[in-house]
Enzyme design. Sequence first.
Site, short mmCIF file in Angstrom:
data_model
loop_
_atom_site.label_atom_id
_atom_site.label_comp_id
_atom_site.label_asym_id
_atom_site.label_seq_id
_atom_site.Cartn_x
_atom_site.Cartn_y
_atom_site.Cartn_z
N GLU A 81 0.80 -1.22 0.00
CA GLU A 81 0.00 0.00 0.00
C GLU A 81 0.84 1.28 0.00
O GLU A 81 0.31 2.36 -0.27
CB GLU A 81 -0.94 0.00 1.22
CG GLU A 81 -2.07 -1.02 1.09
CD GLU A 81 -2.93 -1.11 2.33
OE1 GLU A 81 -2.50 -0.61 3.40
OE2 GLU A 81 -4.03 -1.69 2.25
N GLU A 112 6.86 -21.96 7.37
CA GLU A 112 7.37 -21.11 8.45
C GLU A 112 8.37 -21.83 9.35
O GLU A 112 9.00 -21.22 10.20
CB GLU A 112 6.21 -20.60 9.31
CG GLU A 112 5.52 -21.65 10.14
CD GLU A 112 4.44 -21.06 11.03
OE1 GLU A 112 4.51 -21.30 12.24
OE2 GLU A 112 3.55 -20.36 10.50
#
Length: 271
Positions: A81, A112
């Site tokens: 963004e 992960e």
Amino acid sequence: MTFKKTTEESSNYDHLEKMSVQEILVSMNQEDKTVPDAVEQALPQIEALAEKVSDQLLKGGRLFYVGAGTSGRLGVVDASECPPTFGVPHGLVVGLIAGGDSAIRKAVEFAEDSKEQGWLDLVDYQISEGDIVIGIAASGTTPYVLGALEECNKRDIPTGCITCNEGSPLAMTAKFPVVVVVGPEFVTGSSRMKAGTAQKLVLNMISTSAMIKLGRVKGNRMVDMQLSNNKLVDRGTRMVMEALHISESDANELLLKHGSVRKAIESRANA
């Protein structure tokens, strides 16, 4: 202090399946109300990290977010963004998620759990001590994130973190830790809820304050935003109108000619 994952503790509510929709929503809302207070308690830590991020970016460095699952996705969202909102180049703020971009939409099993991959992903970007890396993990134990920060520390690359468990390995590893203790989740262990909300609030603070310090906001307006749709063109037109006290049509013409609110305003100031 003994490390205890408060994000994994049993919910303050039980028999959720017996609740009405109204009871579920009211209870969730009650829990969500506690998150801003928890963030407020961490403001001194957030300030220290935000100051360091701003310093690194002002010196020409980049900001990297490293996370897995929900935490990784939140980092990717915040990074993605920044260019349209503040007009900065793609690559100034980078979000890395365990499992790569495909993990943004679909969980990648065991991604992960690699303690080496986080650092390897940073190496692909020629990470250096001029940059800064923020690990995001509600649990504070994610190997992908921990390994990345540990390797950064060895190379004098500044590190920060956003976690929701006090005394976690991640908080102990990061040079600029941010710990927002939100307590047990409404659905036990579902850290996409309060913990995710807290992480999003902190990310907003860090990136927005950095962009303001970089001069990407004038007054209170996003003068460098990308004019990528009609809504933003309309918003930009109103900004130019207000700044220069001109008509909507003149403001729109000026905006489209120069391609940004900042340049449109400066064109008249320099005329």
